[in-house]
Design an enzyme around this catalytic site. Structure first.
Site, PDB file in Angstrom:
ATOM      1  N   ARG A  94      -3.817  -9.699   5.580  1.00  0.00           N
ATOM      2  CA  ARG A  94      -4.219  -9.786   4.166  1.00  0.00           C
ATOM      3  C   ARG A  94      -3.036  -9.336   3.307  1.00  0.00           C
ATOM      4  O   ARG A  94      -2.551  -8.219   3.449  1.00  0.00           O
ATOM      5  CB  ARG A  94      -5.437  -8.890   3.934  1.00  0.00           C
ATOM      6  CG  ARG A  94      -6.024  -8.972   2.549  1.00  0.00           C
ATOM      7  CD  ARG A  94      -7.259  -8.073   2.430  1.00  0.00           C
ATOM      8  NE  ARG A  94      -7.864  -8.210   1.120  1.00  0.00           N
ATOM      9  CZ  ARG A  94      -7.466  -7.547   0.040  1.00  0.00           C
ATOM     10  NH1 ARG A  94      -6.466  -6.691   0.109  1.00  0.00           N
ATOM     11  NH2 ARG A  94      -8.054  -7.740  -1.127  1.00  0.00           N
ATOM     12  N   LYS A 144       0.810  -1.217   0.000  1.00  0.00           N
ATOM     13  CA  LYS A 144       0.000   0.000   0.000  1.00  0.00           C
ATOM     14  C   LYS A 144       0.843   1.267   0.000  1.00  0.00           C
ATOM     15  O   LYS A 144       2.036   1.249   0.316  1.00  0.00           O
ATOM     16  CB  LYS A 144      -0.960  -0.020   1.193  1.00  0.00           C
ATOM     17  CG  LYS A 144      -2.133  -0.962   0.935  1.00  0.00           C
ATOM     18  CD  LYS A 144      -3.248  -0.788   1.923  1.00  0.00           C
ATOM     19  CE  LYS A 144      -4.376  -1.764   1.580  1.00  0.00           C
ATOM     20  NZ  LYS A 144      -5.405  -1.804   2.590  1.00  0.00           N
TER      21      LYS A 144
HETATM   22  C1  9MG Z   1     -10.279  -5.581  -0.126  1.00  0.00           C
HETATM   23  N1  9MG Z   1      -9.274  -4.916   0.677  1.00  0.00           N
HETATM   24  C2  9MG Z   1      -8.304  -4.075   0.235  1.00  0.00           C
HETATM   25  N2  9MG Z   1      -7.567  -3.634   1.263  1.00  0.00           N
HETATM   26  C3  9MG Z   1      -8.079  -4.210   2.378  1.00  0.00           C
HETATM   27  C4  9MG Z   1      -7.780  -4.148   3.750  1.00  0.00           C
HETATM   28  O1  9MG Z   1      -6.801  -3.374   4.214  1.00  0.00           O
HETATM   29  N3  9MG Z   1      -8.502  -4.863   4.601  1.00  0.00           N
HETATM   30  C5  9MG Z   1      -9.531  -5.637   4.163  1.00  0.00           C
HETATM   31  N4  9MG Z   1     -10.237  -6.323   5.084  1.00  0.00           N
HETATM   32  N5  9MG Z   1      -9.886  -5.733   2.874  1.00  0.00           N
HETATM   33  C6  9MG Z   1      -9.174  -5.031   2.006  1.00  0.00           C
END
Ligand code: 9MG
Length: 261
Positions: free
Chosen positions: A238, A204
């Site tokens: 994730r 990110k």
């Molecule tokens: C779909 N998605 C993209 N970034 C995310 C994040 O930080 N957390 C979660 N739960 N889903 C995400």
């Protein structure tokens, strides 16, 4: 939680897994690298992304979820905010709904309650198309905590089992660098809530802003933030980079538990 985007415009894998065979091959790789959940998404949530119709999302994700369910021993989550897509994803084999909109769409909580699946409730200020324009908070930690507690309660009142809920502060979703850094520093306050803490920092812009690196050069920064998050109570990570993340999580967990996980 390994990420499997089946969109033509996914921000970091360029839609390479849009074709079914390639998506299933990537799913097998994610499992082999140690993920216990695969998060399948058919609608980009990157900053600036436009919404797509539910039928488009369903056509993208259902064959992939069915294929994974038939061939891999892994929990599948459906990454969507649309109740129709949630229903279709669960019918295809998903057992978790991961919603960046925290089940706030009308009908979403009912789908989660009826289908008795796990849910990931994420905080977002605004909507993906405009959320990074000028995010503002008076107290970012307090406001995100309050939102998650409120949505968690609303889900329980709608019939979702309390133990089925994970919460997520939503890094990069209507947050500037300072907001993201503050939330990362204050993660123990989120971990103290009654639900497991899910986080996503993989590739990110928070990492890009710290290190001045482009999206494909953010692995080590992401592993650093992952280690910090696990040490501060995160339980589900994730990520696009499953193998390295599993190593980082196992290493930190061994220290925290005093034994090899
Ligand atoms: C779909 N998605 C993209 N970034 C995310 C994040 O930080 N957390 C979660 N739960 N889903 C995400």
């Amino acid at each position: 939680m390994g990420i499997l985007n089946v969109t033509p415009d996914s921000f970091s894998d360029g839609g390479r897994y849009a074709a079914l065979d390639a998506a299933l091959e990537r799913a097998r790789q994610i499992v082999a690298e140690g993920a216990t959940i695969i998060d399948v998404g058919g609608q980009s949530t990157r900053p600036g992304a436009f919404a797509v119709d539910a039928s488009v999302e369903i056509a993208r994700v259902v064959p992939v979820i069915e294929g994974i369910a038939a061939s891999c021993d892994v929990a599948i989550s459906i990454d969507t905010s649309k109740p129709r897509v949630m229903q279709a994803g669960v019918a295809a084999g998903a057992c978790i709904i991961n919603d960046v909109y925290a089940l706030r769409e009308p009908g979403a909580r009912a789908v989660a309650a009826e289908s008795q699946v796990g849910v990931g409730l994420m905080h977002m200020q605004g909507e993906p198309r405009t959320m990074q324009d000028s995010p503002h908070y008076n107290d970012v930690v307090g406001e995100v905590l309050e939102f998650l507690e409120h949505e968690r309660r609303a889900c329980i009142e709608a019939g979702v089992a309390s133990e089925a809920i994970a919460i997520d502060p939503g890094f990069g979703f209507g947050k500037n660098l300072e907001h993201n850094l503050t939330l990362l520093r204050e993660l123990p306050r989120f971990a103290a809530l009654q639900s497991p803490l899910l986080i996503g920092v993989s590739r990110k812009s928070v990492i890009g802003k710290i290190l001045g690196k482009k999206v494909n050069d953010r692995l080590y920064g992401g592993l650093g933030l992952t280690a910090l998050a696990v040490a501060n109570g995160a339980r589900i990570i994730r990520t696009h980079d499953v193998g390295p993340t599993v190593d980082a999580v196992r290493s930190v967990s061994a220290v925290l538990q005093g034994s090899v996980p």
